[in-house]
Scaffold this motif. Sequence first.
Motif, PDB file in Angstrom:
ATOM      1  N   UNK A 272       0.538 -11.742   4.103  1.00  0.00           N
ATOM      2  CA  UNK A 272       1.177 -11.886   5.412  1.00  0.00           C
ATOM      3  C   UNK A 272       0.828 -10.700   6.310  1.00  0.00           C
ATOM      4  N   UNK A 273       0.929  -9.493   5.759  1.00  0.00           N
ATOM      5  CA  UNK A 273       0.758  -8.269   6.556  1.00  0.00           C
ATOM      6  C   UNK A 273      -0.654  -8.140   7.113  1.00  0.00           C
ATOM      7  N   UNK A 274      -1.641  -8.558   6.334  1.00  0.00           N
ATOM      8  CA  UNK A 274      -3.033  -8.299   6.737  1.00  0.00           C
ATOM      9  C   UNK A 274      -3.488  -9.182   7.909  1.00  0.00           C
ATOM     10  N   UNK A 275      -2.646 -10.155   8.291  1.00  0.00           N
ATOM     11  CA  UNK A 275      -3.038 -11.026   9.396  1.00  0.00           C
ATOM     12  C   UNK A 275      -2.674 -10.439  10.753  1.00  0.00           C
ATOM     13  N   UNK A 276      -1.998  -9.288  10.751  1.00  0.00           N
ATOM     14  CA  UNK A 276      -1.443  -8.778  12.011  1.00  0.00           C
ATOM     15  C   UNK A 276      -1.807  -7.317  12.274  1.00  0.00           C
ATOM     16  N   UNK A 277      -2.176  -7.053  13.536  1.00  0.00           N
ATOM     17  CA  UNK A 277      -2.595  -5.707  13.911  1.00  0.00           C
ATOM     18  C   UNK A 277      -1.443  -4.701  13.803  1.00  0.00           C
ATOM     19  N   UNK A 278      -0.215  -5.161  14.005  1.00  0.00           N
ATOM     20  CA  UNK A 278       0.908  -4.214  13.985  1.00  0.00           C
ATOM     21  C   UNK A 278       1.126  -3.593  12.603  1.00  0.00           C
ATOM     22  N   UNK A 279       0.508  -4.186  11.580  1.00  0.00           N
ATOM     23  CA  UNK A 279       0.642  -3.657  10.212  1.00  0.00           C
ATOM     24  C   UNK A 279      -0.636  -2.996   9.701  1.00  0.00           C
ATOM     25  N   UNK A 280      -1.649  -2.881  10.554  1.00  0.00           N
ATOM     26  CA  UNK A 280      -2.957  -2.514   9.991  1.00  0.00           C
ATOM     27  C   UNK A 280      -3.042  -1.079   9.471  1.00  0.00           C
ATOM     28  N   UNK A 281      -2.098  -0.234   9.876  1.00  0.00           N
ATOM     29  CA  UNK A 281      -2.101   1.154   9.385  1.00  0.00           C
ATOM     30  C   UNK A 281      -1.406   1.261   8.030  1.00  0.00           C
ATOM     31  N   UNK A 282      -0.958   0.130   7.458  1.00  0.00           N
ATOM     32  CA  UNK A 282      -0.174   0.160   6.226  1.00  0.00           C
ATOM     33  C   UNK A 282      -0.980   0.696   5.045  1.00  0.00           C
ATOM     34  N   UNK A 283      -0.381   1.666   4.361  1.00  0.00           N
ATOM     35  CA  UNK A 283      -0.978   2.144   3.105  1.00  0.00           C
ATOM     36  C   UNK A 283      -0.468   1.252   1.976  1.00  0.00           C
ATOM     37  N   UNK A 284      -1.080   1.363   0.815  1.00  0.00           N
ATOM     38  CA  UNK A 284      -0.625   0.582  -0.343  1.00  0.00           C
ATOM     39  C   UNK A 284       0.843   0.898  -0.648  1.00  0.00           C
ATOM     40  N   UNK A 285       1.200   2.182  -0.481  1.00  0.00           N
ATOM     41  CA  UNK A 285       2.582   2.593  -0.768  1.00  0.00           C
ATOM     42  C   UNK A 285       3.557   1.921   0.200  1.00  0.00           C
ATOM     43  N   UNK A 286       3.155   1.839   1.463  1.00  0.00           N
ATOM     44  CA  UNK A 286       4.031   1.203   2.459  1.00  0.00           C
ATOM     45  C   UNK A 286       4.179  -0.287   2.163  1.00  0.00           C
ATOM     46  N   UNK A 287       3.079  -0.907   1.764  1.00  0.00           N
ATOM     47  CA  UNK A 287       3.147  -2.335   1.415  1.00  0.00           C
ATOM     48  C   UNK A 287       4.102  -2.528   0.239  1.00  0.00           C
ATOM     49  N   UNK A 288       3.937  -1.659  -0.776  1.00  0.00           N
ATOM     50  CA  UNK A 288       4.779  -1.774  -1.969  1.00  0.00           C
ATOM     51  C   UNK A 288       6.249  -1.594  -1.618  1.00  0.00           C
ATOM     52  N   UNK A 289       6.526  -0.638  -0.720  1.00  0.00           N
ATOM     53  CA  UNK A 289       7.908  -0.368  -0.304  1.00  0.00           C
ATOM     54  C   UNK A 289       8.538  -1.613   0.328  1.00  0.00           C
ATOM     55  N   UNK A 290       7.794  -2.240   1.234  1.00  0.00           N
ATOM     56  CA  UNK A 290       8.314  -3.432   1.892  1.00  0.00           C
ATOM     57  C   UNK A 290       8.447  -4.582   0.912  1.00  0.00           C
ATOM     58  N   UNK A 291       7.441  -4.731   0.069  1.00  0.00           N
ATOM     59  CA  UNK A 291       7.430  -5.852  -0.878  1.00  0.00           C
ATOM     60  C   UNK A 291       8.640  -5.789  -1.822  1.00  0.00           C
ATOM     61  N   UNK A 292       8.916  -4.567  -2.257  1.00  0.00           N
ATOM     62  CA  UNK A 292      10.042  -4.355  -3.162  1.00  0.00           C
ATOM     63  C   UNK A 292      11.352  -4.792  -2.519  1.00  0.00           C
ATOM     64  N   UNK A 293      11.517  -4.397  -1.263  1.00  0.00           N
ATOM     65  CA  UNK A 293      12.752  -4.730  -0.543  1.00  0.00           C
ATOM     66  C   UNK A 293      12.847  -6.245  -0.306  1.00  0.00           C
ATOM     67  N   UNK A 294      11.706  -6.852   0.068  1.00  0.00           N
ATOM     68  CA  UNK A 294      11.697  -8.294   0.314  1.00  0.00           C
ATOM     69  C   UNK A 294      12.107  -9.038  -0.952  1.00  0.00           C
ATOM     70  N   UNK A 295      11.555  -8.591  -2.050  1.00  0.00           N
ATOM     71  CA  UNK A 295      11.824  -9.229  -3.341  1.00  0.00           C
ATOM     72  C   UNK A 295      13.311  -9.105  -3.696  1.00  0.00           C
ATOM     73  N   UNK A 296      13.834  -7.914  -3.495  1.00  0.00           N
ATOM     74  CA  UNK A 296      15.233  -7.647  -3.803  1.00  0.00           C
ATOM     75  C   UNK A 296      16.139  -8.550  -2.957  1.00  0.00           C
ATOM     76  N   UNK A 297      15.812  -8.654  -1.687  1.00  0.00           N
ATOM     77  CA  UNK A 297      16.661  -9.446  -0.793  1.00  0.00           C
ATOM     78  C   UNK A 297      16.546 -10.933  -1.112  1.00  0.00           C
ATOM     79  N   UNK A 298      15.352 -11.345  -1.553  1.00  0.00           N
ATOM     80  CA  UNK A 298      15.172 -12.751  -1.895  1.00  0.00           C
ATOM     81  C   UNK A 298      15.997 -13.100  -3.139  1.00  0.00           C
ATOM     82  N   UNK A 299      15.974 -12.187  -4.091  1.00  0.00           N
ATOM     83  CA  UNK A 299      16.768 -12.394  -5.312  1.00  0.00           C
ATOM     84  C   UNK A 299      18.263 -12.447  -4.996  1.00  0.00           C
ATOM     85  N   UNK A 300      18.667 -11.569  -4.069  1.00  0.00           N
ATOM     86  CA  UNK A 300      20.071 -11.541  -3.649  1.00  0.00           C
ATOM     87  C   UNK A 300      20.452 -12.869  -2.995  1.00  0.00           C
ATOM     88  N   UNK A 301      19.534 -13.390  -2.201  1.00  0.00           N
ATOM     89  CA  UNK A 301      19.787 -14.661  -1.526  1.00  0.00           C
ATOM     90  C   UNK A 301      19.966 -15.787  -2.545  1.00  0.00           C
TER      91      UNK A 301
END
Lengths: 312, 385
Positions: A272-301
Motif C-alpha cells: 500500500x505504502x509504495x504506491x504513494x509519494x507521501x510515503x516514499x521517504x519511509x525506511x524499513x523501520x518506519x514501515x515495520x512500525x506502522x505495520x505492527x500498529x495496523x496489525x495490532x489494531x486489526x486484531x483488536x477489531x
Amino acid sequence: MEKLNVFASRLLPKEDFVCAGHRACQGCAEVLAMRLVHKALGRNTIAASATGCMEIISSPYPETAWAIPWIHVAFENSASVASGIESALKALMRKGRLPKRKINVIAYGGDGATADIGLQWISGAMERGHNMIYVCYDNEAYMNTGIQRSSSTPLHASTTTSPAGKVVPGQQTWKKNVVEIMAAHSIPYVATINPSYPFDLVRKVQKAAAIEGPAYLHAYSCCPTGWGSRPEIGIQLGRLAVETGIFPLYEVENGQYRVQEKQETLRPLKDYLKTQRRFRHFSEAMIAQSEQRVKKEYELLLKKEQMTKEGV
Amino acid sequence: MLRGETVLRSGKHFMDGNEACAEGAIAAGCRFVSGYPITPSTEIVEHLSRRFPEIGGMFLQMEDELSASICFQGAVWAGVKGMTVTSGPGFSLMMEHIGFAAMTETPSVFVNVQRAGPSTGLPTAPAQQDVMQARWGSHGDYGIIALSPASPQECHDLIITCFNYAETYRCPVLFMMDETVGHMHGKVTIPSMEDIHVVERRISTRSPSDYAPFRVVEGDVPEMTRAGAGHRIHMTGLTHDERGYPDMTTAAQESLVRRLCGKVNNHVKEISMMESRHVEGSDVVVISYGISAQIAGHAVDAVRAAGIRAGQVRLISLWPFDDEAIRNIARSTRHIIVLEMNLGQMVREVERAVRGIVPVHAVGNAGGRVIAPDCVVEKIREVLR
C-alpha cells in the motif's frame, strides 16, 4: 429483511444526485464515494456541507453537481446546521405543516472538518440524537488548501505542514480514530465505507438512512493530488487499504461490531505504502512500525467483533 | 537562542510576502507558532514547518483557530516569543483570545492575511475589510496595536516591529496583511543581524516575594516573568488585581481596564508610523495603507505629472490611530481622499480625526481585487472640479 438484500450493478439506482460536470481532480475517489452515497440516499435528501474539497468542487456554477437541496455553512458546523434542519422538519411534520414523509438529512465534511475543527459539533449532534447521517470523506489531510496535515493523516506521511526532512520524518502522530470516537457515543449505527466496495457502501448508507437516530459513516477517499498516487489506481488503492488492514471495513450496529471483507492474513503494508509519494521517504523501520500498529489494531477489531457477538 | 546563525543570509532575496513574514518572525526571535491552515495565509506556516525544525523552533498545527490563537499564548508564558497566523474566518474565531491576550497582557502577535468576506467570501482574493474588527472585534474595552505592510519587504521588516511592540507594551499586536501583499513576489533585502533591532522580553529581576505579575513598577506596563521561574503566577481572564487574583469590584475594573487602554492609547506618538509626501500646500491628499497605498502612489504620481498638487499619506500603523497627525494633514490641504479595499472603514476614523476641517471622500470596493489607480485619479479630478 437484511438477508433479502441482493446487490448487483444493474440493481443500483440509475439516477445520480451528485452529477457529472464537477471539477474534482483526476482520479478523485472522494467524489466517487460521495456520488455513491447520494445514489443510495435518493432524491428525498437535504445535504449540509462543511468547507472542503467536496464543497468547492461541486458547488460553483456552472460546475454545480447537486440535484438536491444543499447548504454550505462554514468549516466546522455542518453537523449543527443539519441538526437544525432535522429538528425543523420534525416540528413542521408534527404540526401538520409538512406532509409526513421520509426525508434524509445528511451532513458531511472532510477529515479536517470532522476530526479537527468540527469534532465537538458532530459530537453534539450525535449526543442530541438527531435523525441524521454524518459522512466523513477522509482523504487524510487538508487537500483543499494545499495538503496540510490533519489529525487524520497517517503516521510519518509527508504533507506541507509535516514535511519529511532530516530532523522530522513527516507526520508525528498516529491517525485519530474518529470511527471509534463516534462509536463511543453509543449511537445506533457507525460504519466505515470505501468506494472500492460499492455494494457494501450502498448497503451501509441505506441502513444508516433507515435507522432511527444518528448514524456516522467514515469514507476512505483516495486523493491522487495529495497522496502522490497515480490517478488511475484509486480503486486498487481502496482495495489495498482494506487488504493491508490500514482501513478495515466494519460496522457497529447498536454496539455490535461486524467486520466486512475480513482478511485471513493481512497483506504486507508495503504494498500500500509504495504506491504513494507521501510515503516514499519511509525506511524499513518506519514501515515495520506502522505495520505492527495496523496489525495490532486489526486484531483488536476482530476481538471486538467476537466480544460483541450476539449471544456472547 | 541560536538567533545569529539561523536568520537568512543578509542581502537580496526574492520571495513573497508570506515567506518574508515567516523569515521576519524568525529574525525577531519568534520560535513558536500555532496555526491552522487557511487560504491565503497558509504559506507562512508551511514555510515555518520547514524552517523551524532546523533552528529549534516549533510549529504546532492545531485543530482549529480557537486553539491556535491560545496555544501560542501558553508558549509565551512558558518563556518564548510566539504568534499565530490566519485569515478572515479564522480571525473571527480568534476574537475571544485577542481579548484574553489584552486582559492578561500577553505579548502576542496575530497575523491576518486578509481576504474578502463576510463569511467564506472570496478565499483567494484580497480585501482590507478586517481593520475595524482588528480594533473592536473582541468584547470589552482594550488597547491593541495594528500594522499594515505594503510590500514583501515590509512583511519582513514590520513583523519584527510587531514582536518589538508586543514585548514593549504587552498587548496583542495584529499584523494586517492582505492576499495581494502575501502572495506578491518581490525583492526583500535581509539586513545583517546587527542591523535588526530586536526588543527582548523585560523579565523581572525581583525576588519572588517582591514580584506581582500585574504590578506596574514604572511606566504603565508590568514586568514579565516565566512560568516556573520561581515567581508566583496566577492568570485569569476575570478582572484581577496586581497579583492576578480575581477582584470583582468596580474599582478594580476601572483601574485595570483604564490601564489596558491607556498603555497603548497614551503612547500613540511612540507607536504610530506613517509616511507622507507632497502634503504641504497640496489641494488633495490621498490617505491609504497596505497594498492600496501602492495604488495611491501611482495615482498621485500620475496627477502630479498633469500639474495637480496632490499629496500622499501612507498609514503604516493603523491602531492606535494618530488623530493629531491626521488633523495636521487636514490643515495643510483642501481635500482628503481615503483609499481602501472595503466599503468605508478607516475613512470614518479619518473623518472623526479631521473634525470637518476639510471634506473627506472615500474610494473603495467590496474587496476581491486591488482598486485600479484610474479610479483614484478620477476621484482626485472630481473633488477638485
